[in-house]
Design an enzyme around this catalytic site. Structure first.
Site, PDB file in Angstrom:
ATOM      1  N   SER A   8      50.663  49.593  10.988  1.00 14.69           N
ATOM      2  CA  SER A   8      49.465  49.622  11.822  1.00 14.69           C
ATOM      3  C   SER A   8      48.636  48.354  11.639  1.00 14.69           C
ATOM      4  CB  SER A   8      48.613  50.850  11.490  1.00 14.69           C
ATOM      5  OG  SER A   8      47.349  50.704  12.098  1.00 14.69           O
ATOM      6  N   HIS A  33      52.430  49.099  15.359  1.00 12.90           N
ATOM      7  CA  HIS A  33      51.502  50.124  15.833  1.00 12.90           C
ATOM      8  C   HIS A  33      50.132  49.489  16.083  1.00 12.90           C
ATOM      9  CE1 HIS A  33      50.152  54.416  15.867  1.00 12.90           C
ATOM     10  NE2 HIS A  33      49.032  53.942  15.346  1.00 12.90           N
ATOM     11  N   ASP A  35      46.159  50.262  17.337  1.00 14.65           N
ATOM     12  CA  ASP A  35      45.160  51.326  17.496  1.00 14.65           C
ATOM     13  C   ASP A  35      43.990  50.857  18.350  1.00 14.65           C
ATOM     14  OD1 ASP A  35      46.123  53.487  15.646  1.00 14.65           O
ATOM     15  OD2 ASP A  35      46.072  51.806  14.247  1.00 14.65           O
ATOM     16  N   MET A  37      40.471  51.874  20.073  1.00 14.61           N
ATOM     17  CA  MET A  37      39.392  52.871  19.941  1.00 14.61           C
ATOM     18  C   MET A  37      38.248  52.526  20.878  1.00 14.61           C
ATOM     19  SD  MET A  37      39.255  52.982  15.818  1.00 14.61           S
ATOM     20  CE  MET A  37      40.767  53.024  14.846  1.00 14.61           C
ATOM     21  N   HIS A  66      48.631  53.206  20.310  1.00 12.67           N
ATOM     22  CA  HIS A  66      47.960  54.485  20.046  1.00 12.67           C
ATOM     23  C   HIS A  66      46.551  54.390  20.624  1.00 12.67           C
ATOM     24  CE1 HIS A  66      46.172  57.301  16.700  1.00 12.67           C
ATOM     25  NE2 HIS A  66      46.100  57.841  17.902  1.00 12.67           N
ATOM     26  N   MET A  68      43.115  55.771  21.256  1.00 12.17           N
ATOM     27  CA  MET A  68      42.103  56.761  20.860  1.00 12.17           C
ATOM     28  C   MET A  68      40.926  56.592  21.807  1.00 12.17           C
ATOM     29  SD  MET A  68      42.549  56.318  16.790  1.00 12.17           S
ATOM     30  CE  MET A  68      43.573  54.875  16.980  1.00 12.17           C
ATOM     31  N   MET A 137      48.448  63.380  13.674  1.00 13.37           N
ATOM     32  CA  MET A 137      47.451  62.650  12.873  1.00 13.37           C
ATOM     33  C   MET A 137      47.305  63.376  11.528  1.00 13.37           C
ATOM     34  SD  MET A 137      46.514  60.027  14.544  1.00 13.37           S
ATOM     35  CE  MET A 137      45.475  59.452  13.208  1.00 13.37           C
ATOM     36  N   ASP A 175      50.844  59.600  11.423  1.00 15.88           N
ATOM     37  CA  ASP A 175      49.884  58.498  11.319  1.00 15.88           C
ATOM     38  C   ASP A 175      48.708  58.907  10.430  1.00 15.88           C
ATOM     39  OD1 ASP A 175      48.291  56.285  11.775  1.00 15.88           O
ATOM     40  OD2 ASP A 175      47.981  56.659  13.915  1.00 15.88           O
TER      41      ASP A 175
HETATM   42  C1  DX5 Z   1      43.607  55.736  12.332  1.00 17.00           C
HETATM   43  C2  DX5 Z   1      44.742  54.989  12.928  1.00 17.00           C
HETATM   44  C3  DX5 Z   1      45.836  54.655  11.997  1.00 17.00           C
HETATM   45  C4  DX5 Z   1      45.435  53.823  10.811  1.00 17.00           C
HETATM   46  C5  DX5 Z   1      46.266  54.305   9.658  1.00 17.00           C
HETATM   47  O1  DX5 Z   1      42.830  56.280  13.317  1.00 17.00           O
HETATM   48  O2  DX5 Z   1      45.322  55.732  13.993  1.00 17.00           O
HETATM   49  O3  DX5 Z   1      46.967  54.088  12.659  1.00 17.00           O
HETATM   50  O4  DX5 Z   1      45.606  52.440  10.975  1.00 17.00           O
HETATM   51  O5  DX5 Z   1      45.802  53.695   8.517  1.00 17.00           O
HETATM   52  P1  DX5 Z   1      46.305  54.118   7.070  1.00 17.00           P
HETATM   53  O6  DX5 Z   1      47.786  53.958   7.040  1.00 17.00           O
HETATM   54  O7  DX5 Z   1      45.582  53.159   6.198  1.00 17.00           O
HETATM   55  O8  DX5 Z   1      45.883  55.547   6.865  1.00 17.00           O
HETATM   56 ZN    ZN Z   2      47.228  54.991  14.883  1.00 17.74          ZN
END
Ligand code: DX5
Ligand code: ZN
Length: 216
Positions: A8, A33, A35, A37, A66, A68, A137, A175
């Protein structure tokens, strides 16, 4: 088949992103990956389409996006244009999930559905055959570096049973809080794809950390 590792980017060094993308390109990582947001669906804001587009120009591996964000159905074309191979949307953020999955698949991207920790697996039982990837998650979405929620293991097992009962090829992605301790337990429970941020990017040697996850 060995487990798919999807580091990620959220835990990468944003001042030197190119260096971290090159690391991913030269490592044993399978995917990257990313993310996104929106500060509304989750209480944080990360990066968006312009950053993903720039990354896609140098990334040599499939981009696992991903989202969010609320109303992910409005961003299918933009996600495709950023070079995404996988578009993962949240069950909780999408009212017409089945329609949106069909629209994602029509572009050629793989369609993923992500479940928050409080959302049970059985909400997907009638459409599991339409989903390429279900992402569980194992932390509350929005931040890297949180602790793994142990009940996620039971959830992975339930999802595995559902996929087997329905005889479909849906893959299971997990994740949040994935590290050297939780990864073997997740693989044992039926996980196909491990997302890992702080464990990989926070380690002294990310190449060997990725290799160690691949070797499990
Ligand atoms: C959190 C993200 C993850 C995050 C995971 O909302 O979706 O992908 O980067 O981070 P770690 O592996 O540090 O828990
Ligand atoms: Zn993620």
């Amino acid at each position: 088949m060995s487990v798919i590792v999807s580091p990620s980017l959220l835990s990468a060094d944003f001042l030197h992103l190119y260096k971290d993308i090159e690391m991913i390109n030269n490592s044993d990582a399978d995917w990257l990956h990313m993310d996104v947001m929106d500060g509304s669906f989750v209480p944080n804001i990360s990066f968006g389409f312009p950053v993903m587009k720039a990354v896609s120009k140098v990334l040599k591996k499939p981009m696992d996006v991903h989202l969010m964000i609320k109303h992910p159905e409005n961003y299918i074309q933009q996600t495709l244009d950023c070079g995404a191979a996988i578009m993962n949307i949240h069950y909780e953020a999408c009212v017409h999930l089945h329609r949106t999955l069909q629209a994602i698949k029509a572009t050629g991207m793989k369609a993923g559905v992500t479940l928050n920790p409080s959302t049970p697996v059985n909400v997907l039982e009638d459409i599991i055959g339409d989903i390429d990837i279900v992402q569980i998650m194992s932390v509350n979405p929005g931040f890297g570096g949180q602790s793994f929620i142990k009940s996620s293991l039971k959830k992975v097992r339930k999802l595995k049973a559902l996929i087997e009962n329905e005889h479909c090829n849906t893959l299971i992605e997990v994740d949040g809080g994935v590290n050297g301790e939780t990864a073997p337990l997740l693989i044992d429970a039926g996980t196909d794809i491990l997302v890992s941020g702080s464990y990989i990017f926070g380690s002294k040697n990310p190449y060997s950390t990725i290799k160690s996850l691949k070797a499990l």
